[in-house]
Design a protein around this motif. Structure first.
Motif, short mmCIF file in Angstrom:
data_model
loop_
_atom_site.label_atom_id
_atom_site.label_comp_id
_atom_site.label_asym_id
_atom_site.label_seq_id
_atom_site.Cartn_x
_atom_site.Cartn_y
_atom_site.Cartn_z
N THR A 38 103.38 -12.50 2.62
CA THR A 38 102.20 -12.22 3.43
C THR A 38 101.71 -13.54 4.00
O THR A 38 101.76 -14.58 3.33
CB THR A 38 101.08 -11.56 2.61
OG1 THR A 38 100.74 -12.42 1.51
CG2 THR A 38 101.54 -10.21 2.06
N TRP A 39 101.24 -13.51 5.25
CA TRP A 39 100.84 -14.72 5.95
C TRP A 39 99.43 -14.54 6.49
O TRP A 39 99.14 -13.58 7.21
CB TRP A 39 101.81 -15.04 7.08
CG TRP A 39 103.15 -15.45 6.54
CD1 TRP A 39 104.22 -14.63 6.30
CD2 TRP A 39 103.54 -16.77 6.15
NE1 TRP A 39 105.26 -15.36 5.78
CE2 TRP A 39 104.88 -16.68 5.68
CE3 TRP A 39 102.90 -18.00 6.16
CZ2 TRP A 39 105.57 -17.79 5.22
CZ3 TRP A 39 103.60 -19.11 5.70
CH2 TRP A 39 104.92 -19.00 5.24
N THR A 40 98.55 -15.48 6.14
CA THR A 40 97.14 -15.43 6.52
C THR A 40 96.87 -16.49 7.59
O THR A 40 97.25 -17.67 7.41
CB THR A 40 96.24 -15.69 5.30
OG1 THR A 40 96.53 -14.70 4.30
CG2 THR A 40 94.78 -15.61 5.69
N GLU A 41 96.21 -16.09 8.66
CA GLU A 41 95.87 -17.03 9.72
C GLU A 41 94.86 -18.06 9.20
O GLU A 41 93.87 -17.71 8.58
CB GLU A 41 95.28 -16.27 10.91
CG GLU A 41 94.96 -17.15 12.10
CD GLU A 41 94.27 -16.38 13.22
OE1 GLU A 41 93.61 -17.01 14.06
OE2 GLU A 41 94.38 -15.13 13.24
N THR A 42 95.14 -19.34 9.48
CA THR A 42 94.28 -20.42 8.99
C THR A 42 93.70 -21.30 10.09
O THR A 42 92.87 -22.16 9.81
CB THR A 42 95.06 -21.32 8.02
OG1 THR A 42 96.21 -21.86 8.70
CG2 THR A 42 95.49 -20.54 6.79
N GLY A 43 94.11 -21.10 11.33
CA GLY A 43 93.59 -21.93 12.41
C GLY A 43 94.48 -21.84 13.63
O GLY A 43 95.45 -21.08 13.66
N SER A 44 94.16 -22.66 14.64
CA SER A 44 94.96 -22.65 15.86
C SER A 44 94.73 -23.94 16.65
O SER A 44 93.73 -24.63 16.46
CB SER A 44 94.61 -21.45 16.74
OG SER A 44 93.26 -21.53 17.20
N ASP A 45 95.68 -24.25 17.51
CA ASP A 45 95.58 -25.35 18.46
C ASP A 45 95.87 -24.79 19.85
O ASP A 45 96.59 -23.80 19.99
CB ASP A 45 96.60 -26.46 18.15
CG ASP A 45 96.36 -27.10 16.80
OD1 ASP A 45 95.19 -27.39 16.48
OD2 ASP A 45 97.35 -27.31 16.06
N ARG A 46 95.32 -25.43 20.86
CA ARG A 46 95.60 -25.01 22.23
C ARG A 46 97.06 -25.28 22.56
O ARG A 46 97.61 -26.32 22.21
CB ARG A 46 94.71 -25.76 23.21
CG ARG A 46 94.98 -25.43 24.67
CD ARG A 46 93.94 -26.04 25.60
NE ARG A 46 94.32 -25.85 26.99
CZ ARG A 46 94.85 -26.79 27.78
NH1 ARG A 46 95.02 -28.01 27.29
NH2 ARG A 46 95.16 -26.53 29.02
N ALA A 47 97.71 -24.32 23.22
CA ALA A 47 99.09 -24.48 23.66
C ALA A 47 99.10 -24.73 25.17
O ALA A 47 98.65 -23.89 25.96
CB ALA A 47 99.90 -23.22 23.35
N ARG A 48 99.59 -25.89 25.57
CA ARG A 48 99.62 -26.26 26.99
C ARG A 48 100.73 -25.49 27.69
O ARG A 48 101.89 -25.51 27.25
CB ARG A 48 99.83 -27.77 27.13
CG ARG A 48 98.69 -28.59 26.54
CD ARG A 48 99.00 -30.08 26.56
NE ARG A 48 97.87 -30.86 26.08
CZ ARG A 48 97.61 -31.10 24.81
NH1 ARG A 48 98.42 -30.61 23.87
NH2 ARG A 48 96.57 -31.83 24.45
N PRO A 49 100.42 -24.80 28.80
CA PRO A 49 101.39 -23.89 29.41
C PRO A 49 102.64 -24.55 29.98
O PRO A 49 103.70 -23.92 30.03
CB PRO A 49 100.58 -23.19 30.51
CG PRO A 49 99.44 -24.10 30.79
CD PRO A 49 99.12 -24.76 29.50
N LEU A 50 102.56 -25.81 30.41
CA LEU A 50 103.73 -26.45 31.00
C LEU A 50 104.66 -27.05 29.96
O LEU A 50 105.88 -27.02 30.13
CB LEU A 50 103.30 -27.54 31.99
CG LEU A 50 102.67 -27.05 33.29
CD1 LEU A 50 102.29 -28.24 34.17
CD2 LEU A 50 103.64 -26.14 34.05
N THR A 51 104.11 -27.57 28.89
CA THR A 51 104.94 -28.33 27.93
C THR A 51 104.97 -27.74 26.53
O THR A 51 105.69 -28.26 25.67
CB THR A 51 104.44 -29.78 27.85
OG1 THR A 51 103.05 -29.78 27.47
CG2 THR A 51 104.59 -30.48 29.19
N GLU A 52 104.21 -26.68 26.26
CA GLU A 52 104.17 -26.10 24.92
C GLU A 52 104.22 -24.57 24.97
O GLU A 52 103.70 -23.91 24.10
CB GLU A 52 102.90 -26.55 24.19
CG GLU A 52 102.79 -28.05 24.02
CD GLU A 52 101.49 -28.49 23.37
OE1 GLU A 52 101.33 -29.69 23.14
OE2 GLU A 52 100.63 -27.62 23.08
#
Length: 292
Positions: A38-52
Motif C-alpha cells: 500500500t502506498w500513501t501520498e506524502t507530498g508533491s513537487d511541480r513538474a515542468r512540462p518541457l523538461t520533466e
C-alpha cells in the motif's frame, strides 16, 4: 435458561457458523491483495512540462547525483533531426549506467541511449519484431543490471525483456538489440507509462488508462509480481491495481500519468501526473508516496 444448562449442540453450531463465514470471506478476498504493498501520498513537487513531463529516475552513482528527468526539452537536437522525437521514462543501474528510451514516427525501430559512468554516450537500436508496437514509453532495469524491461502502448498482456544495453556483455552499439524474453501478464494492462523495480521480482508501474474497465479505476498505480527475477527466459507476472493516482488541478479535462521512480535508498516512490489544458504549465505534479 442459565448458560450452564444450554445444549452443547448450540455452541457447536455457532462455531461451525463462524468457521463457514471465515471460509467464505477468505474466498471473497484475493490472496494477492495481502501480498500487495500500500502506498500513501506524502507530498508533491511541480513538474515542468518541457523538461520533466515524460519520466524520471534516481541515480545512485556517483554519490550525491541529482534525480534525472526527461521531456521534449531534454531531447538533443541531433537526435530529433534524425527522427528520434519522443523520449520516455528512463532508468539507471545501481552502478551508474543511465538509459533513455526513444521512438520515431516511422515506427521501424526503437532506440536506447545509454550514458556510461564515465559520461560517454552510446546508442543501441532495436528493430521491431513482427507484431511489436512502435511505442517506447519506458524502461525498467533489473536490480542486477543485466536485464531491461520495456512495454508497448495500448492494452497489452505482456512486457518485453532485453539485455541491458551497455551493461550486458551480449550487447553492442553496432548490432541490433534483440528481444531476449517476454513477461506474460495474468491480467491485461493499458497505456503503461513507466515501471520501476522495487525488489528483485516486483515492479511498480504507472498506467495512463483513461477507461477504468480493467481494474475499476482510471490512472492506476500497478504492482506486477514476477514468477522469477529476469534472466533472459520467459516469466509470468501477476498484476494488482494498488490505488488510483492523484488527479488534482485548477483545470478540468484529461490528465496524463507519466513516468515512475522508486528510490531504494529512501523508499520513496514518485510518479509524474501532467495536468489538463493550460494547467499543464502551472500545476502538473510529481507526487511522492511512502509504503505502508
Amino acid at each position: 435458561m442459565p448458560a450452564s444448562a444450554r445444549p452443547r449442540s448450540h455452541g457447536v453450531l455457532s462455531g461451525l457458523l463462524v468457521l463457514a463465514t471465515a471460509a467464505v470471506l477468505s474466498l471473497a478476498v484475493p490472496t494477492s491483495a495481502s501480498a500487495a504493498d500500500t502506498w500513501t501520498e506524502t507530498g508533491s513537487d511541480r513538474a515542468r512540462p518541457l523538461t520533466e513531463s515524460q519520466g524520471l529516475t534516481s541515480v545512485e552513482v556517483p554519490a550525491g547525483s541529482p534525480n534525472r528527468y526527461t521531456g521534449i526539452g531534454t531531447i538533443p537536437l541531433g537526435l530529433s533531426l534524425r527522427g528520434w522525437n519522443h523520449v520516455g521514462d528512463p532508468d539507471a543501474t545501481y552502478d551508474g549506467y543511465y538509459v533513455e528510451p526513444y521512438q520515431e514516427d516511422s515506427g521501424g525501430a526503437k532506440m536506447y541511449r545509454v550514458q556510461a559512468p564515465d559520461g560517454s554516450w552510446s546508442e543501441y537500436v532495436h528493430a521491431l519484431s513482427p507484431g511489436e508496437a512502435l511505442n517506447n514509453s519506458w524502461v525498467a532495469i533489473s536490480p542486477d543490471g543485466q536485464w531491461m524491461l520495456s512495454g508497448e502502448w495500448g492494452t497489452m498482456n505482456r512486457l518485453l525483456v532485453f539485455p541491458t544495453p551497455g551493461v550486458n556483455a551480449s550487447t553492442s552499439p553496432s548490432a541490433n538489440l534483440p528481444q531476449a524474453a517476454t513477461v506474460h501478464l495474468d491480467h491485461a494492462v493499458s497505456d503503461v507509462q513507466g515501471c520501476d523495480f522495487s525488489g528483485p521480482t516486483t515492479l511498480l508501474c504507472s498506467s495512463d488508462d483513461p477507461d477504468g474497465s480493467l481494474f475499476g479505476m482510471t490512472k492506476p498505480l500497478l504492482q506486477i509480481d514476477l514468477s522469477a527475477a529476469p534472466n533472459g527466459s520467459d516469466v509470468t507476472g501477476h498484476v494488482t491495481a494498488l490505488r488510483p493516482l492523484p488527479l488534482r488541478s485548477g483545470c478540468s479535462g484529461s490528465f496524463e500519468a507519466e513516468g515512475i521512480d522508486y528510490d531504494r535508498r529512501t523508499g520513496i516512490l514518485r510518479v509524474i501526473v501532467m495536468s489538463p489544458g493550460f494547467c499543464v504549465i502551472t500545476d502538473s505534479k510529481t507526487y511522492k508516496f511512502s509504503r505502508g
